[in-house]
Design an enzyme around this catalytic site. Structure first.
Site, PDB file in Angstrom:
ATOM      1  N   THR A 189      -8.889   6.232  -1.910  1.00 12.77           N
ATOM      2  CA  THR A 189     -10.223   5.646  -2.039  1.00 12.77           C
ATOM      3  C   THR A 189     -11.274   6.726  -1.768  1.00 12.77           C
ATOM      4  O   THR A 189     -12.395   6.638  -2.269  1.00 12.77           O
ATOM      5  CB  THR A 189     -10.421   4.466  -1.067  1.00 12.77           C
ATOM      6  N   LYS A 239     -15.019   7.668  -3.487  1.00 17.21           N
ATOM      7  CA  LYS A 239     -16.269   7.930  -2.751  1.00 17.21           C
ATOM      8  C   LYS A 239     -16.843   9.288  -3.131  1.00 17.21           C
ATOM      9  O   LYS A 239     -18.063   9.442  -3.306  1.00 17.21           O
ATOM     10  CB  LYS A 239     -16.015   7.900  -1.237  1.00 17.21           C
ATOM     11  N   HIS A 285       0.803  -1.230   0.000  1.00 17.89           N
ATOM     12  CA  HIS A 285       0.000   0.000   0.000  1.00 17.89           C
ATOM     13  C   HIS A 285       0.832   1.275   0.000  1.00 17.89           C
ATOM     14  O   HIS A 285       0.269   2.357   0.133  1.00 17.89           O
ATOM     15  CB  HIS A 285      -0.932   0.051   1.217  1.00 17.89           C
ATOM     16  N   LYS A 292       0.320  14.391   1.065  1.00 15.13           N
ATOM     17  CA  LYS A 292      -1.034  14.627   0.565  1.00 15.13           C
ATOM     18  C   LYS A 292      -1.276  16.114   0.287  1.00 15.13           C
ATOM     19  O   LYS A 292      -2.260  16.496  -0.338  1.00 15.13           O
ATOM     20  CB  LYS A 292      -2.067  14.091   1.557  1.00 15.13           C
ATOM     21  N   LYS A 345      -8.966  13.427   4.570  1.00 10.28           N
ATOM     22  CA  LYS A 345      -8.021  12.302   4.565  1.00 10.28           C
ATOM     23  C   LYS A 345      -7.049  12.534   5.711  1.00 10.28           C
ATOM     24  O   LYS A 345      -7.052  13.617   6.314  1.00 10.28           O
ATOM     25  CB  LYS A 345      -7.259  12.238   3.243  1.00 10.28           C
ATOM     26  N   ARG A 346      -6.203  11.531   6.030  1.00  5.81           N
ATOM     27  CA  ARG A 346      -5.180  11.761   7.040  1.00  5.81           C
ATOM     28  C   ARG A 346      -4.330  12.981   6.659  1.00  5.81           C
ATOM     29  O   ARG A 346      -4.124  13.263   5.474  1.00  5.81           O
ATOM     30  CB  ARG A 346      -4.281  10.515   7.170  1.00  5.81           C
TER      31      ARG A 346
END
Ligand code: 26Q
Length: 810
Positions: free
Chosen positions: A653, A657, A354, A551, A545-546
């Site tokens: 992911t 969504k 991952h 990110k 998200k985290r």
């Protein structure tokens, strides 16, 4: 035979009342919302356990080939609404609750989330369980029954505070303790070698006790199992046996054992190399292996055919010690010779990676393994020796090749590379998006791919449409049912048929009304949780998200500040009103991530209270992001921010969504964004920034963030404002380090390089949003393209190409 207190002929309303009385122990007319939640849960539980027993009976009698999914994390969220939907009881339960003047949504919200995971990897495991049950795959999830899951996040004066998540404090109606299923798990000690036989003289032992959770399939009577292990002190630490003087010491010893399953490590993508974490990994793997072997031996006389009947999947390297454990069991306990055991292992295991980021790859010091799992370390050395002998024949004389491949990193403190153990011990290794899988074989696993090209494959992630559309977005689901029928729940490719409606003005109008209602709901939630009023007519721009540097939440923040400055400079321009929404947790020890959370709050304070700005711009941070909060956010989003540096986000992911719920994506050419783009078409997604090869090339050539700072006046103004303390006047130096890390500190994730392209693309977003019908048409085009991102598709591929298991009803 027990006579049920609630015959199944009774209506759901009657059954809820009966459970209030018999199980919860309250008078139905005095029931509180949480009593009603428990009684409704009992109604579902009773029906699920019937289905469950039947499923297990069938699988046993057919001696079905099974998949065992080993994962340290399962981010399940709430169970009630999902269970009722699977049982077709949603309406009945709602009617029953109406008699108590309650609605199902409020009652369901009484249930705490089962947050036994950090983020993407844990939620993926939960979506996979849903799909495995729905496809009717004989499947078992194994994990840890953490007493405390992911911490609860509270914001105090703009900073994240962590609180323990005691999700079990009132018990949970969804677990089935299995008192009879307890296995010993051993640690420490030394290894005796007697006549060629290894005997592990362990130093300590803990008991693993099984707690089962039901995993209902949809559109089928199949129910799968998630079996979670709790650590319990072994019998000899019996507190009663100690006299008063020793009681306290005995209680301490008991804690020593039981702390193994106390708490989830709240780290995401930054492994913490602590002994307790290693013990957790071995603990749940050892218990799961004993359990699956026991079940095999109940059905078959030997372990010779184990590989034909079980496929064991490793969700990242966290359960990788299982490879050594199976070897130990076969060789030491079942008298297999090494080669036969190794052949069996290789046919049994498969592994999903991952992450590519070197700092996130799990390694354990040899000295720690020696101390905690001495026999496993010997086995790992032997695996390594045999493997390197094999590899040496492939490239004779190339010592560097062997060093890179070795399971042991010999540089500095010797460490075991768990990813290498996983690759060597598995027959298939997959990445989680096309790009990620491609990068795996060209970067971290390139030497392995040279040896075994056929071992590597891709399985692009997916999400369950039951939770992420049917449950989270009843408005849109209703419209889809009216337009396409109900089959999309089990065959998400049906969404493609929405393309016939792209020019249907009435349909677009209905879609817009639903989105607006979802935004009103989200705006209420924002008001309650943050106190900030936001307008549902503004563009809802969402990054959830985290919190992690790669990110690039900070890039989003830079855009927000640019926009703020531009609004002040030009207040009468036709600004497209925007609400920028963040949510996410920072690992408690991750200083930079926590600083980003605080910066978002400081900037939000300034912008939200600046009367010159008004509804043109709002910035909010929704606290305590988790599965249930996501179920409110996803349906209300217009714009989905997926802006990681190209080549860093394995898949994502949340991107799926959000698009599934009709948000347009602004994103980089990274992870599954690329495949989303292929599905929805270039005109329906906003892609910006450097691409993976360009990022790589820039790193090689030398990246100079200072150049961007000096040559882009808007960017300079933003960084100066933050760095000089414009948003933290009480402590002007608060964000100096954060800004310096970009301008002077190398800007590892290349925010400054992508800034101009990002801001320009945000301009295109505004332009499109100011044409609402066009925007909505593109949003619908996004929904229509999301069919392939169902986790049913993903699990179908794993079943066919990796596990070789037949789904029974598809
Ligand atoms: C390891 C050792 C010690 C402590 C913590 C950890 C640890 C825990 C969690 C390391 C990594 C994780 C989580 C990783 C993760 O969630 N990765 C995400 O997986 C998603 C599902 O495949 C992808 O969509 C995301 O892109 C990826 O970031």
């Amino acid at each position: 035979m027990n006579v049920s207190a609630t015959p199944s002929t009774a209506s759901p309303a009657e059954q809820i009342n009966a459970h209030l009385l018999h199980t919860v122990g309250v008078a139905p007319d005095r029931a509180s919302p949480s009593d009603l939640m428990l009684a409704t849960a009992q109604l579902a539980r009773a029906q699920l356990s019937k289905r469950w027993v039947a499923t297990q009976e069938t699988e046993r009698s057919q001696k079905a080939r099974r998949v065992v999914y080993l994962s340290m994390e399962f981010l399940m969220g709430r169970t009630l609404s999902n269970a009722l939907a699977a049982l077709n009881l949603t309406e009945g339960a709602a009617k029953g609750l109406a008699q108590h003047a309650q609605n199902l949504e409020d009652i369901a919200s009484q249930e705490p989330d089962a947050a036994l995971g950090n983020g993407g990897l844990g939620r993926l495991a939960a979506c996979f369980l849903d799909s495995m049950a729905t496809l009717g795959l004989p499947s078992f999830g194994y994990g840890i029954r953490y007493e405390y899951g992911m911490f609860a996040q509270e914001i105090q004066q703009g900073s994240q505070m962590e609180h323990p998540d005691s999700w079990l404090k009132d018990g949970t109606p969804w677990e089935f303790p299995r008192a009879d299923l307890t296995y010993p798990v051993r640690f420490g000690g030394w290894v005796a070698h007697v006549n060629d036989k290894a005997v592990w003289k362990h130093a300590g032992e803990v008991a693993a006790k099984a707690y089962d959770m039901v995993v209902p399939g949809h559109g089928t009577d199949k129910v799968s199992t998630l079996r979670l292990w709790k650590a319990v002190a072994p019998e000899h630490i019996d507190l009663g046996a100690f006299n008063t003087g020793d009681y306290a010491r005995a209680a301490c010893a008991k804690n020593e054992y039981e702390n193994i399953s106390w708490v989830l490590y709240p780290n995401d993508s930054t492994p913490a190399g602590r002994e307790l974490r290693l013990k957790q990994e071995y603990f749940f793997v050892a218990a799961s292996m004993q359990d699956l072997i026991k079940r095999h031996l109940d059905e078959h006389p030997t372990l010779n055919n184990l590989a034909e009947h079980v496929a064991i999947h490793l969700n990242d390297t966290h359960p990788a010690i299982g490879v050594a454990e199976l070897m130990r069991i076969l060789c030491d306990e079942h008298a297999f010779d090494w080669d036969r055991a190794w052949a069996l292992c290789g046919k049994t295991f498969s592994y999903t990676n991952h992450t590519l980021m070197p700092e996130a790859l799990e390694t354990w010091p040899v000295s720690l393994l020696q101390h905690v799992l001495p026999r496993h370390l010997e086995i790992i050395f032997r695996i390594n020796k045999e493997f390197l002998d094999h590899a040496a024949r492939f490239r004779p004389g190339d010592q560097e090749f062997l060093k890179r491949l070795s399971l042991i990193d010999e540089v500095g403190e010797r460490r075991v590379r768990m990813a290498h153990l996983s690759v060597v011990g598995s027959h298939q290794v997959n990445g989680v998006s096309a790009l990620h899988s491609e990068l795996l074989v060209h970067t971290i696993f390139s030497d392995f791919a040279a040896l075994w090209p056929e071992r590597f494959t891709n399985m692009t992630n997916g999400v369950t449409p039951r939770r992420w559309l049917a449950q989270a977005n009843p408005g849109l689901s209703g419209l889809l049912d009216d337009t396409l029928g109900k089959a999309w729940r089990l065959d998400l490719t049906q969404l493609k048929r929405l393309e016939d409606r792209l020019d249907d003005a009435a349909f677009i109008e209905k879609f817009m009304v639903i989105k607006r209602a979802n935004k009103v709901r989200l705006a209420h939630y924002i008001a309650t949780t943050t106190g900030v009023q936001v307008s549902p007519d503004s563009l809802f721009d969402v990054q959830v998200k985290r919190i992690h540097e790669y990110k690039r939440q900070l890039l989003n923040v830079l855009h927000v500040v640019s926009r703020y400055q531009a609004i002040l400079a030009n207040p009468n321009a036709p600004w497209v009103p925007r609400t920028v929404i963040f949510a996410g947790k920072a690992a408690s020890s991750y200083v930079a991530a926590k600083s980003i959370i605080r910066l978002i709050h400081d900037i939000g304070q300034t912008i939200n209270n600046d009367p010159r700005v008004g509804d043109k711009l709002k910035l909010v941070f929704i606290p305590n992001y988790g599965v249930s909060v996501a179920e409110i956010i996803m349906p209300g989003a217009d714009l989905s921010e997926q802006i990681s540096t190209a080549g860093t986000e394995a898949s994502g992911t949340g991107n799926m969504k959000l698009a599934l719920n009709g948000a347009l994506t602004i994103g980089t050419d990274d992870g599954a964004n690329i495949e989303i783009r292929q599905q929805v078409g270039d005109e329906n997604i906003f892609i910006f920034g450097l691409k993976t090869p360009e990022v790589r090339q820039l790193r090689v050539e030398g990246y100079h963030p200072l150049h961007h700072y000096q040559n882009n006046p808007a960017l300079k103004a933003v960084l100066d404002a933050i760095g000089e303390g414009q948003f933290s006047p009480d402590e002007p130096e608060r964000y100096r380090a954060l800004v310096n890390s970009l301008v002077w500190g190398g800007d590892h994730y290349m925010l400054l390089a992508d800034y101009a392209s990002y801001v320009a693309t945000q301009g295109q977003v505004d332009a499109l949003y100011s044409q609402p019908a066009s925007w909505s048409q593109r949003a619908i085009r996004n929904v229509a393209g999301m069919g392939v991102f169902s986790s049913d598709r993903t699990i179908g591929e794993y079943a066919r190409d990796i596990w070789h298991i037949q789904p029974d009803n598809h």
